[in-house]
Motif scaffolding. Structure first.
Motif, PDB file in Angstrom:
ATOM      1  N   ARG A 148     -36.250 -26.429  23.918  1.00 32.92           N
ATOM      2  CA  ARG A 148     -36.456 -27.838  24.249  1.00 32.92           C
ATOM      3  C   ARG A 148     -37.012 -28.647  23.087  1.00 32.92           C
ATOM      4  O   ARG A 148     -36.807 -29.859  23.026  1.00 32.92           O
ATOM      5  CB  ARG A 148     -37.409 -27.952  25.443  1.00 32.92           C
ATOM      6  N   THR A 149     -37.752 -28.010  22.198  1.00 32.39           N
ATOM      7  CA  THR A 149     -38.382 -28.739  21.091  1.00 32.39           C
ATOM      8  C   THR A 149     -37.950 -28.197  19.737  1.00 32.39           C
ATOM      9  O   THR A 149     -37.412 -28.927  18.909  1.00 32.39           O
ATOM     10  CB  THR A 149     -39.915 -28.676  21.209  1.00 32.39           C
ATOM     11  N   PHE A 150     -38.210 -26.911  19.478  1.00 29.50           N
ATOM     12  CA  PHE A 150     -37.898 -26.317  18.173  1.00 29.50           C
ATOM     13  C   PHE A 150     -36.589 -25.534  18.243  1.00 29.50           C
ATOM     14  O   PHE A 150     -36.369 -24.776  19.193  1.00 29.50           O
ATOM     15  CB  PHE A 150     -38.995 -25.338  17.737  1.00 29.50           C
ATOM     16  N   PRO A 151     -35.712 -25.663  17.238  1.00 22.84           N
ATOM     17  CA  PRO A 151     -34.600 -24.712  17.160  1.00 22.84           C
ATOM     18  C   PRO A 151     -35.162 -23.326  16.850  1.00 22.84           C
ATOM     19  O   PRO A 151     -36.165 -23.194  16.145  1.00 22.84           O
ATOM     20  CB  PRO A 151     -33.759 -25.246  15.992  1.00 22.84           C
ATOM     21  N   VAL A 152     -34.535 -22.292  17.403  1.00 24.89           N
ATOM     22  CA  VAL A 152     -35.060 -20.943  17.233  1.00 24.89           C
ATOM     23  C   VAL A 152     -33.974 -20.010  16.709  1.00 24.89           C
ATOM     24  O   VAL A 152     -32.790 -20.165  17.025  1.00 24.89           O
ATOM     25  CB  VAL A 152     -35.646 -20.379  18.551  1.00 24.89           C
ATOM     26  N   LEU A 153     -34.410 -19.047  15.908  1.00 27.19           N
ATOM     27  CA  LEU A 153     -33.525 -18.001  15.400  1.00 27.19           C
ATOM     28  C   LEU A 153     -33.747 -16.753  16.236  1.00 27.19           C
ATOM     29  O   LEU A 153     -34.875 -16.267  16.350  1.00 27.19           O
ATOM     30  CB  LEU A 153     -33.839 -17.720  13.922  1.00 27.19           C
ATOM     31  N   VAL A 154     -32.683 -16.249  16.852  1.00 24.45           N
ATOM     32  CA  VAL A 154     -32.761 -15.058  17.699  1.00 24.45           C
ATOM     33  C   VAL A 154     -31.730 -14.050  17.223  1.00 24.45           C
ATOM     34  O   VAL A 154     -30.844 -14.363  16.427  1.00 24.45           O
ATOM     35  CB  VAL A 154     -32.521 -15.404  19.184  1.00 24.45           C
ATOM     36  N   ARG A 155     -31.835 -12.842  17.757  1.00 26.86           N
ATOM     37  CA  ARG A 155     -30.896 -11.790  17.366  1.00 26.86           C
ATOM     38  C   ARG A 155     -30.893 -10.710  18.451  1.00 26.86           C
ATOM     39  O   ARG A 155     -31.744 -10.733  19.364  1.00 26.86           O
ATOM     40  CB  ARG A 155     -31.306 -11.183  16.023  1.00 26.86           C
ATOM     41  N   THR A 156     -29.956  -9.798  18.349  1.00 23.20           N
ATOM     42  CA  THR A 156     -29.951  -8.644  19.235  1.00 23.20           C
ATOM     43  C   THR A 156     -31.310  -7.950  19.171  1.00 23.20           C
ATOM     44  O   THR A 156     -31.799  -7.634  18.089  1.00 23.20           O
ATOM     45  CB  THR A 156     -28.842  -7.664  18.825  1.00 23.20           C
ATOM     46  N   GLY A 157     -31.909  -7.724  20.322  1.00 29.36           N
ATOM     47  CA  GLY A 157     -33.215  -7.081  20.374  1.00 29.36           C
ATOM     48  C   GLY A 157     -34.375  -8.041  20.530  1.00 29.36           C
ATOM     49  O   GLY A 157     -35.488  -7.601  20.851  1.00 29.36           O
ATOM     50  N   SER A 158     -34.171  -9.339  20.305  1.00 31.24           N
ATOM     51  CA  SER A 158     -35.256 -10.304  20.520  1.00 31.24           C
ATOM     52  C   SER A 158     -35.679 -10.277  21.977  1.00 31.24           C
ATOM     53  O   SER A 158     -34.840 -10.171  22.885  1.00 31.24           O
ATOM     54  CB  SER A 158     -34.809 -11.713  20.132  1.00 31.24           C
ATOM     55  N   ARG A 159     -36.987 -10.392  22.199  1.00 35.61           N
ATOM     56  CA  ARG A 159     -37.527 -10.312  23.555  1.00 35.61           C
ATOM     57  C   ARG A 159     -38.098 -11.663  23.956  1.00 35.61           C
ATOM     58  O   ARG A 159     -39.140 -12.077  23.475  1.00 35.61           O
ATOM     59  CB  ARG A 159     -38.602  -9.225  23.629  1.00 35.61           C
ATOM     60  N   LEU A 160     -37.391 -12.343  24.858  1.00 38.43           N
ATOM     61  CA  LEU A 160     -37.801 -13.667  25.306  1.00 38.43           C
ATOM     62  C   LEU A 160     -38.279 -13.676  26.752  1.00 38.43           C
ATOM     63  O   LEU A 160     -39.035 -14.567  27.151  1.00 38.43           O
ATOM     64  CB  LEU A 160     -36.647 -14.662  25.157  1.00 38.43           C
ATOM     65  N   SER A 161     -37.821 -12.720  27.546  1.00 37.31           N
ATOM     66  CA  SER A 161     -38.112 -12.697  28.980  1.00 37.31           C
ATOM     67  C   SER A 161     -38.725 -11.359  29.363  1.00 37.31           C
ATOM     68  O   SER A 161     -38.650 -10.380  28.607  1.00 37.31           O
ATOM     69  CB  SER A 161     -36.824 -12.915  29.792  1.00 37.31           C
ATOM     70  N   GLN A 162     -39.306 -11.320  30.545  1.00 37.52           N
ATOM     71  CA  GLN A 162     -39.874 -10.075  31.073  1.00 37.52           C
ATOM     72  C   GLN A 162     -39.579  -9.991  32.565  1.00 37.52           C
ATOM     73  O   GLN A 162     -39.364 -11.003  33.232  1.00 37.52           O
ATOM     74  CB  GLN A 162     -41.378 -10.013  30.809  1.00 37.52           C
ATOM     75  N   THR A 202     -38.410 -30.538  13.436  1.00 40.38           N
ATOM     76  CA  THR A 202     -39.041 -29.536  12.585  1.00 40.38           C
ATOM     77  C   THR A 202     -38.009 -28.531  12.081  1.00 40.38           C
ATOM     78  O   THR A 202     -36.827 -28.584  12.437  1.00 40.38           O
ATOM     79  CB  THR A 202     -40.110 -28.772  13.373  1.00 40.38           C
ATOM     80  N   GLY A 203     -38.486 -27.590  11.267  1.00 42.29           N
ATOM     81  CA  GLY A 203     -37.666 -26.448  10.921  1.00 42.29           C
ATOM     82  C   GLY A 203     -37.541 -25.512  12.102  1.00 42.29           C
ATOM     83  O   GLY A 203     -38.107 -25.744  13.172  1.00 42.29           O
ATOM     84  N   LEU A 204     -36.790 -24.425  11.896  1.00 43.08           N
ATOM     85  CA  LEU A 204     -36.592 -23.494  13.002  1.00 43.08           C
ATOM     86  C   LEU A 204     -37.680 -22.438  13.011  1.00 43.08           C
ATOM     87  O   LEU A 204     -38.367 -22.206  12.019  1.00 43.08           O
ATOM     88  CB  LEU A 204     -35.206 -22.858  12.954  1.00 43.08           C
ATOM     89  N   VAL A 205     -37.828 -21.787  14.159  1.00 41.09           N
ATOM     90  CA  VAL A 205     -38.793 -20.702  14.340  1.00 41.09           C
ATOM     91  C   VAL A 205     -38.029 -19.414  14.614  1.00 41.09           C
ATOM     92  O   VAL A 205     -37.222 -19.347  15.546  1.00 41.09           O
ATOM     93  CB  VAL A 205     -39.753 -20.994  15.514  1.00 41.09           C
ATOM     94  N   ASP A 206     -38.260 -18.401  13.808  1.00 38.91           N
ATOM     95  CA  ASP A 206     -37.715 -17.069  14.060  1.00 38.91           C
ATOM     96  C   ASP A 206     -38.596 -16.412  15.117  1.00 38.91           C
ATOM     97  O   ASP A 206     -39.790 -16.178  14.880  1.00 38.91           O
ATOM     98  CB  ASP A 206     -37.726 -16.264  12.762  1.00 38.91           C
ATOM     99  N   VAL A 207     -38.033 -16.122  16.282  1.00 37.97           N
ATOM    100  CA  VAL A 207     -38.849 -15.641  17.401  1.00 37.97           C
ATOM    101  C   VAL A 207     -39.421 -14.253  17.169  1.00 37.97           C
ATOM    102  O   VAL A 207     -40.328 -13.828  17.893  1.00 37.97           O
ATOM    103  CB  VAL A 207     -38.046 -15.660  18.720  1.00 37.97           C
ATOM    104  N   TYR A 240     -45.793 -19.152  10.280  1.00 35.36           N
ATOM    105  CA  TYR A 240     -45.551 -20.578  10.099  1.00 35.36           C
ATOM    106  C   TYR A 240     -46.851 -21.372  10.084  1.00 35.36           C
ATOM    107  O   TYR A 240     -47.787 -21.070  10.839  1.00 35.36           O
ATOM    108  CB  TYR A 240     -44.640 -21.106  11.211  1.00 35.36           C
ATOM    109  N   ALA A 241     -46.872 -22.401   9.256  1.00 31.13           N
ATOM    110  CA  ALA A 241     -48.040 -23.279   9.188  1.00 31.13           C
ATOM    111  C   ALA A 241     -48.091 -24.165  10.431  1.00 31.13           C
ATOM    112  O   ALA A 241     -47.079 -24.779  10.811  1.00 31.13           O
ATOM    113  CB  ALA A 241     -47.978 -24.142   7.940  1.00 31.13           C
ATOM    114  N   VAL A 242     -49.238 -24.238  11.043  1.00 35.70           N
ATOM    115  CA  VAL A 242     -49.395 -25.051  12.252  1.00 35.70           C
ATOM    116  C   VAL A 242     -49.016 -26.500  11.984  1.00 35.70           C
ATOM    117  O   VAL A 242     -48.327 -27.142  12.780  1.00 35.70           O
ATOM    118  CB  VAL A 242     -50.840 -24.949  12.767  1.00 35.70           C
TER     119      VAL A 242
END
Length: 375
Positions: free
Chosen positions: A147-161, A223-228, A234-236
Protein backbone atom coordinates in the motif's frame (compact mmCIF):
# COMPACT_ATOMS: atom_id res chain seq x y z
CA UNK A 1 0.04 -38.91 15.03
CA UNK A 2 -1.82 -39.02 18.35
CA UNK A 3 -5.23 -37.41 18.73
CA UNK A 4 -5.29 -33.67 18.11
CA UNK A 5 -6.03 -31.89 21.37
CA UNK A 6 -8.53 -29.01 21.43
CA UNK A 7 -7.11 -25.50 21.27
CA UNK A 8 -4.47 -23.63 19.29
CA UNK A 9 -1.78 -26.03 18.13
CA UNK A 10 1.74 -25.39 19.40
CA UNK A 11 5.02 -25.65 17.50
CA UNK A 12 5.42 -29.25 18.62
CA UNK A 13 1.96 -30.13 17.29
CA UNK A 14 2.71 -28.37 13.99
CA UNK A 15 5.78 -30.58 13.58
CA UNK A 16 3.55 -33.61 14.25
CA UNK A 17 1.01 -32.36 11.67
CA UNK A 18 3.83 -32.21 9.14
CA UNK A 19 5.01 -35.72 9.98
CA UNK A 20 1.44 -36.98 9.49
CA UNK A 21 1.14 -35.32 6.06
CA UNK A 22 -1.52 -32.85 7.24
CA UNK A 23 0.89 -30.03 6.40
CA UNK A 24 3.17 -30.54 3.40
CA UNK A 25 6.08 -28.49 2.05
CA UNK A 26 7.19 -28.05 -1.57
CA UNK A 27 10.75 -27.66 -0.25
CA UNK A 28 12.07 -28.59 3.20
CA UNK A 29 11.06 -26.16 5.96
CA UNK A 30 13.68 -23.68 7.12
CA UNK A 31 14.96 -22.75 10.56
CA UNK A 32 12.60 -20.45 12.44
CA UNK A 33 9.65 -21.16 10.18
CA UNK A 34 7.66 -22.81 12.97
CA UNK A 35 6.71 -20.29 15.65
CA UNK A 36 5.36 -21.07 19.16
CA UNK A 37 1.75 -21.08 17.88
CA UNK A 38 1.95 -20.64 14.12
CA UNK A 39 3.73 -21.58 10.92
CA UNK A 40 5.27 -19.05 8.54
CA UNK A 41 4.15 -19.48 4.95
CA UNK A 42 6.72 -19.10 2.15
CA UNK A 43 6.19 -17.71 -1.32
CA UNK A 44 6.48 -20.29 -4.08
CA UNK A 45 7.91 -20.07 -7.58
CA UNK A 46 5.15 -18.12 -9.32
CA UNK A 47 2.98 -15.07 -8.81
CA UNK A 48 0.47 -13.23 -10.96
CA UNK A 49 -0.39 -9.57 -11.23
CA UNK A 50 -4.21 -9.48 -11.23
CA UNK A 51 -6.78 -6.87 -12.17
CA UNK A 52 -8.65 -7.13 -8.89
CA UNK A 53 -8.75 -8.89 -5.56
CA UNK A 54 -11.11 -11.87 -5.51
CA UNK A 55 -12.48 -14.83 -3.61
CA UNK A 56 -12.97 -17.99 -5.67
CA UNK A 57 -16.37 -18.83 -4.16
CA UNK A 58 -17.58 -22.28 -3.23
CA UNK A 59 -17.74 -23.56 -6.82
CA UNK A 60 -14.39 -22.40 -8.21
CA UNK A 61 -10.68 -22.76 -7.60
CA UNK A 62 -7.97 -20.12 -7.64
CA UNK A 63 -6.53 -21.29 -10.96
CA UNK A 64 -9.81 -20.75 -12.79
CA UNK A 65 -10.11 -17.22 -11.41
CA UNK A 66 -6.54 -16.49 -12.48
CA UNK A 67 -7.42 -17.52 -16.03
CA UNK A 68 -9.76 -14.54 -16.25
CA UNK A 69 -8.13 -12.01 -13.91
CA UNK A 70 -4.36 -12.45 -14.33
CA UNK A 71 -2.51 -9.80 -16.32
CA UNK A 72 0.83 -11.58 -16.41
CA UNK A 73 2.84 -14.28 -14.65
CA UNK A 74 5.90 -13.43 -12.55
CA UNK A 75 8.91 -15.66 -11.89
CA UNK A 76 9.70 -15.33 -8.18
CA UNK A 77 12.80 -17.52 -8.30
CA UNK A 78 14.74 -14.51 -9.64
CA UNK A 79 13.13 -12.01 -7.27
CA UNK A 80 10.46 -9.52 -8.27
CA UNK A 81 9.31 -6.03 -7.30
CA UNK A 82 5.70 -5.78 -6.19
CA UNK A 83 4.57 -2.21 -6.82
CA UNK A 84 2.44 -0.26 -4.37
CA UNK A 85 -1.21 0.01 -5.35
CA UNK A 86 -1.17 -3.26 -7.30
CA UNK A 87 -2.63 -6.67 -6.42
CA UNK A 88 -0.71 -9.94 -6.78
CA UNK A 89 -1.54 -13.59 -6.18
CA UNK A 90 1.36 -15.87 -5.26
CA UNK A 91 1.64 -19.61 -4.84
CA UNK A 92 2.69 -20.71 -1.38
CA UNK A 93 5.08 -23.58 -0.74
CA UNK A 94 2.90 -25.03 2.01
CA UNK A 95 -0.31 -26.98 1.44
CA UNK A 96 -2.67 -28.74 3.82
CA UNK A 97 -4.94 -31.76 4.11
CA UNK A 98 -6.93 -30.87 7.19
CA UNK A 99 -9.03 -33.53 8.92
CA UNK A 100 -12.51 -32.71 10.12
CA UNK A 101 -12.26 -30.88 13.43
CA UNK A 102 -9.06 -29.02 12.54
CA UNK A 103 -9.29 -25.61 10.89
CA UNK A 104 -6.81 -22.79 10.39
CA UNK A 105 -6.66 -19.02 10.19
CA UNK A 106 -4.01 -16.77 8.67
CA UNK A 107 -2.62 -13.30 9.19
CA UNK A 108 0.22 -11.18 7.87
CA UNK A 109 3.43 -11.49 9.85
CA UNK A 110 4.15 -8.52 12.11
CA UNK A 111 6.94 -7.30 9.85
CA UNK A 112 4.62 -7.46 6.84
CA UNK A 113 1.94 -5.35 8.48
CA UNK A 114 4.47 -2.77 9.63
CA UNK A 115 5.47 -2.26 5.98
CA UNK A 116 1.82 -1.58 5.07
CA UNK A 117 1.77 -4.67 2.86
CA UNK A 118 -1.80 -5.97 2.82
CA UNK A 119 -1.61 -9.77 2.66
CA UNK A 120 -4.41 -12.34 2.82
CA UNK A 121 -4.43 -16.09 2.27
CA UNK A 122 -7.00 -17.73 0.00
CA UNK A 123 -7.82 -21.33 -0.85
CA UNK A 124 -9.72 -23.09 -3.59
CA UNK A 125 -13.49 -22.68 -3.13
CA UNK A 126 -12.95 -20.16 -0.33
CA UNK A 127 -15.66 -17.71 0.68
CA UNK A 128 -13.56 -15.91 3.29
CA UNK A 129 -10.08 -14.47 3.33
CA UNK A 130 -7.55 -15.91 5.79
CA UNK A 131 -9.81 -18.84 6.72
CA UNK A 132 -9.00 -22.47 5.95
CA UNK A 133 -12.01 -24.64 6.67
CA UNK A 134 -11.85 -27.97 8.47
CA UNK A 135 -11.53 -30.77 5.93
CA UNK A 136 -9.86 -28.58 3.28
CA UNK A 137 -7.29 -30.40 1.17
CA UNK A 138 -5.26 -28.41 -1.29
CA UNK A 139 -2.99 -25.51 -2.09
CA UNK A 140 -2.69 -22.17 -0.35
CA UNK A 141 -2.22 -18.82 -2.09
CA UNK A 142 -1.35 -15.35 -0.86
CA UNK A 143 -2.96 -12.16 -2.09
CA UNK A 144 -0.36 -9.41 -1.70
CA UNK A 145 -0.97 -5.69 -2.12
CA UNK A 146 1.73 -3.22 -1.01
CA UNK A 147 0.00 0.00 0.00
CA UNK A 148 2.87 2.41 0.66
CA UNK A 149 6.34 1.03 -0.17
CA UNK A 150 7.21 -1.08 -3.21
CA UNK A 151 8.71 -4.34 -1.98
CA UNK A 152 11.20 -6.86 -3.35
CA UNK A 153 10.13 -10.47 -2.76
CA UNK A 154 11.33 -13.86 -3.92
CA UNK A 155 10.69 -17.57 -3.59
CA UNK A 156 10.94 -18.35 0.11
CA UNK A 157 9.97 -14.88 1.39
CA UNK A 158 7.70 -15.17 4.42
CA UNK A 159 4.87 -12.64 4.50
CA UNK A 160 2.02 -14.60 6.10
CA UNK A 161 1.52 -17.09 8.91
CA UNK A 162 -1.04 -19.78 9.66
CA UNK A 163 -2.44 -20.86 13.02
CA UNK A 164 -4.15 -24.24 13.49
CA UNK A 165 -7.19 -24.60 15.75
CA UNK A 166 -9.13 -27.62 17.02
CA UNK A 167 -12.53 -27.15 18.60
CA UNK A 168 -13.72 -24.06 20.46
CA UNK A 169 -10.70 -22.32 21.99
CA UNK A 170 -11.66 -18.68 22.44
CA UNK A 171 -12.15 -17.42 25.98
CA UNK A 172 -15.44 -15.83 26.90
CA UNK A 173 -15.39 -12.40 28.53
CA UNK A 174 -16.00 -14.05 31.88
CA UNK A 175 -13.10 -16.45 31.39
CA UNK A 176 -10.91 -13.60 30.16
CA UNK A 177 -11.70 -11.57 33.27
CA UNK A 178 -10.61 -14.51 35.44
CA UNK A 179 -7.39 -14.85 33.42
CA UNK A 180 -6.70 -11.13 33.73
CA UNK A 181 -7.16 -11.25 37.49
CA UNK A 182 -4.64 -14.09 37.70
CA UNK A 183 -2.13 -13.08 35.02
CA UNK A 184 -2.61 -9.34 34.23
CA UNK A 185 -3.07 -9.70 30.47
CA UNK A 186 -2.85 -5.91 30.05
CA UNK A 187 -1.31 -3.33 32.34
CA UNK A 188 -2.03 0.39 32.21
CA UNK A 189 -4.93 2.28 30.69
CA UNK A 190 -8.44 1.49 31.81
CA UNK A 191 -9.26 -2.22 31.78
CA UNK A 192 -12.32 -2.92 29.62
CA UNK A 193 -13.39 -6.43 28.66
CA UNK A 194 -16.12 -6.67 26.03
CA UNK A 195 -15.60 -9.07 23.17
CA UNK A 196 -11.95 -9.17 24.26
CA UNK A 197 -9.65 -6.83 26.16
CA UNK A 198 -9.77 -3.26 24.88
CA UNK A 199 -6.48 -1.75 23.67
CA UNK A 200 -6.02 2.02 23.42
CA UNK A 201 -3.52 4.27 21.66
CA UNK A 202 -0.66 6.06 23.42
CA UNK A 203 -0.36 9.68 22.28
CA UNK A 204 1.38 10.92 25.41
CA UNK A 205 4.56 9.76 23.69
CA UNK A 206 7.77 7.83 24.22
CA UNK A 207 11.17 9.24 25.04
CA UNK A 208 12.81 9.97 21.70
CA UNK A 209 15.97 11.47 23.17
CA UNK A 210 16.98 15.10 23.43
CA UNK A 211 13.90 15.89 25.46
CA UNK A 212 11.62 15.00 22.55
CA UNK A 213 8.62 12.72 22.94
CA UNK A 214 7.48 10.73 19.91
CA UNK A 215 4.03 9.24 19.44
CA UNK A 216 4.74 7.40 16.21
CA UNK A 217 5.86 7.50 12.60
CA UNK A 218 4.11 8.44 9.36
CA UNK A 219 5.21 6.70 6.18
CA UNK A 220 6.71 8.82 3.43
CA UNK A 221 5.47 8.57 -0.13
CA UNK A 222 7.54 7.88 -3.26
CA UNK A 223 10.33 6.07 -1.45
CA UNK A 224 12.75 3.42 -2.59
CA UNK A 225 11.82 -0.23 -2.36
CA UNK A 226 12.16 -2.50 0.67
CA UNK A 227 13.62 -5.99 0.34
CA UNK A 228 11.41 -8.00 2.69
CA UNK A 229 14.23 -10.43 3.49
CA UNK A 230 16.78 -7.84 4.61
CA UNK A 231 17.07 -6.98 8.32
CA UNK A 232 18.43 -3.72 9.79
CA UNK A 233 19.14 -2.53 6.24
CA UNK A 234 17.39 0.81 5.71
CA UNK A 235 17.65 4.28 7.20
CA UNK A 236 14.48 5.30 9.02
CA UNK A 237 14.65 8.85 7.63
CA UNK A 238 14.41 7.57 4.04
CA UNK A 239 11.00 6.01 4.67
CA UNK A 240 9.45 7.52 7.80
CA UNK A 241 8.60 10.88 9.32
CA UNK A 242 8.72 10.90 13.15
CA UNK A 243 5.67 12.39 14.88
CA UNK A 244 6.27 14.45 17.99
CA UNK A 245 3.77 14.56 20.83
CA UNK A 246 1.71 17.76 20.64
CA UNK A 247 1.22 18.08 24.41
CA UNK A 248 -2.54 17.71 24.02
CA UNK A 249 -2.58 13.97 23.35
CA UNK A 250 -4.12 14.29 19.90
CA UNK A 251 -3.27 13.26 16.34
CA UNK A 252 -5.17 13.93 13.11
CA UNK A 253 -4.94 10.99 10.74
CA UNK A 254 -4.69 12.08 7.10
CA UNK A 255 -6.70 10.06 4.56
CA UNK A 256 -4.61 7.48 2.76
CA UNK A 257 -1.61 7.87 5.07
CA UNK A 258 -0.05 5.01 7.02
CA UNK A 259 1.06 5.36 10.65
CA UNK A 260 2.97 3.29 13.19
CA UNK A 261 1.72 3.99 16.73
CA UNK A 262 1.78 2.00 19.98
CA UNK A 263 -0.69 0.87 22.60
CA UNK A 264 -1.03 2.58 25.95
CA UNK A 265 -1.26 -0.81 27.63
CA UNK A 266 1.52 -3.32 28.09
CA UNK A 267 0.32 -6.63 26.67
CA UNK A 268 0.92 -10.03 28.26
CA UNK A 269 0.17 -13.39 26.66
CA UNK A 270 0.68 -16.14 29.28
CA UNK A 271 2.42 -19.34 28.10
CA UNK A 272 -0.78 -21.43 27.93
CA UNK A 273 -2.61 -18.95 25.71
CA UNK A 274 -2.39 -17.22 22.34
CA UNK A 275 -3.95 -13.89 21.42
CA UNK A 276 -5.07 -11.99 18.35
CA UNK A 277 -5.71 -8.30 17.79
CA UNK A 278 -9.04 -7.67 16.08
CA UNK A 279 -10.79 -4.39 15.17
CA UNK A 280 -12.63 -2.92 18.11
CA UNK A 281 -15.68 -1.69 16.24
CA UNK A 282 -15.89 -0.31 12.68
CA UNK A 283 -18.30 2.34 13.97
CA UNK A 284 -15.90 3.99 16.44
CA UNK A 285 -13.68 5.67 13.87
CA UNK A 286 -12.72 6.14 10.24
CA UNK A 287 -9.52 4.12 10.44
CA UNK A 288 -8.21 0.58 10.40
CA UNK A 289 -5.82 -0.71 13.06
CA UNK A 290 -3.41 -3.64 13.04
CA UNK A 291 -3.04 -5.63 9.86
CA UNK A 292 -1.03 -8.31 11.66
CA UNK A 293 -2.93 -9.80 14.52
CA UNK A 294 -1.22 -12.86 16.04
CA UNK A 295 0.44 -12.65 19.46
CA UNK A 296 2.30 -15.81 20.40
CA UNK A 297 2.46 -17.45 23.85
CA UNK A 298 5.06 -15.60 25.89
CA UNK A 299 4.69 -12.19 24.23
CA UNK A 300 5.17 -9.65 27.00
CA UNK A 301 5.84 -12.46 29.48
CA UNK A 302 8.37 -11.32 32.09
CA UNK A 303 10.03 -14.74 32.33
CA UNK A 304 10.70 -14.59 28.57
CA UNK A 305 12.17 -11.09 28.72
CA UNK A 306 9.05 -9.28 27.60
CA UNK A 307 7.88 -7.25 30.58
CA UNK A 308 6.28 -4.00 29.46
CA UNK A 309 5.86 -4.95 25.77
CA UNK A 310 3.40 -2.76 23.92
CA UNK A 311 1.26 -3.68 20.95
CA UNK A 312 2.46 -1.79 17.89
CA UNK A 313 -0.51 -0.39 15.98
CA UNK A 314 -0.51 -0.22 12.20
CA UNK A 315 -3.02 2.51 11.44
CA UNK A 316 -4.46 3.69 8.14
CA UNK A 317 -7.11 6.39 7.88
CA UNK A 318 -9.99 5.93 5.48
CA UNK A 319 -11.79 8.62 3.48
CA UNK A 320 -11.76 11.63 5.79
CA UNK A 321 -9.29 13.20 8.25
CA UNK A 322 -9.94 11.75 11.70
CA UNK A 323 -8.85 12.96 15.13
CA UNK A 324 -7.71 10.32 17.60
CA UNK A 325 -6.87 11.07 21.21
CA UNK A 326 -4.62 9.63 23.88
CA UNK A 327 -6.31 6.63 25.49
CA UNK A 328 -8.86 6.16 22.70
CA UNK A 329 -9.81 2.50 22.22
CA UNK A 330 -8.60 1.29 18.85
CA UNK A 331 -8.69 -2.51 19.03
CA UNK A 332 -9.30 -5.53 21.21
CA UNK A 333 -7.30 -8.59 22.10
CA UNK A 334 -9.06 -11.93 22.08
CA UNK A 335 -7.39 -14.82 23.88
CA UNK A 336 -7.51 -18.52 23.04
CA UNK A 337 -6.36 -21.60 24.90
CA UNK A 338 -3.34 -23.46 23.63
CA UNK A 339 -3.77 -27.19 23.07
CA UNK A 340 -0.43 -27.57 24.80
CA UNK A 341 2.20 -25.18 26.13
CA UNK A 342 4.98 -24.69 23.53
CA UNK A 343 8.44 -25.75 24.65
CA UNK A 344 9.89 -22.42 23.49
CA UNK A 345 8.03 -19.19 24.20
CA UNK A 346 8.06 -16.04 22.12
CA UNK A 347 11.13 -14.02 23.06
CA UNK A 348 13.15 -17.01 24.19
CA UNK A 349 15.18 -17.26 20.97
CA UNK A 350 16.91 -14.95 18.49
CA UNK A 351 14.02 -15.09 16.03
CA UNK A 352 11.70 -12.99 18.19
CA UNK A 353 12.12 -9.47 16.85
CA UNK A 354 9.52 -7.59 18.89
CA UNK A 355 9.72 -8.84 22.48
CA UNK A 356 9.81 -6.02 25.09
CA UNK A 357 9.06 -3.51 22.33
CA UNK A 358 7.84 0.01 22.87
CA UNK A 359 7.30 2.03 19.70
CA UNK A 360 9.11 0.02 17.01
CA UNK A 361 9.26 -0.05 13.23
CA UNK A 362 9.67 -3.31 11.34
CA UNK A 363 12.92 -5.24 11.51
CA UNK A 364 13.95 -3.96 8.07
CA UNK A 365 14.94 -0.53 9.41
CA UNK A 366 17.92 0.47 11.51
CA UNK A 367 16.88 -0.06 15.09
CA UNK A 368 15.42 2.98 16.84
CA UNK A 369 13.32 1.10 19.36
CA UNK A 370 11.81 3.46 21.90
CA UNK A 371 11.66 1.69 25.25
CA UNK A 372 8.47 0.29 26.68
CA UNK A 373 8.43 2.65 29.65
CA UNK A 374 7.23 1.28 32.95
CA UNK A 375 3.48 1.58 33.42
Amino acid sequence: MSAILPGIQSAESIHALAQAGIVTFATPPVAGQVQPASLDLRLGRRAWRVRASFLPGQNADVASRLNTLALHEIDLTRGAVFESGCVYIAELQESVALPQGLSASCNPKSSTGRLDVFTRVITDRSREFDAVEAGYRGALYAEISPRTFPVLVRTGSRLSQIRFRAGASRLSDTELAVLHQAEQVVVGGGISIQGGVAVSVDLAGFDGGGGQRLVGYRAKRHTGLVDVDRVDAYAVSDFWEPLAADGRGQLILDPGQFYILASKEAVHVPPDFAAEMVPFDPLVGEFRVHYAGFFDPGFGHAAAGGAGARAVLEVRSRDVPFLIEDGQIVGRLVYERMAQRPHTLYGADAGSNYQAQGLKLSKHFHSVTLPAAAI
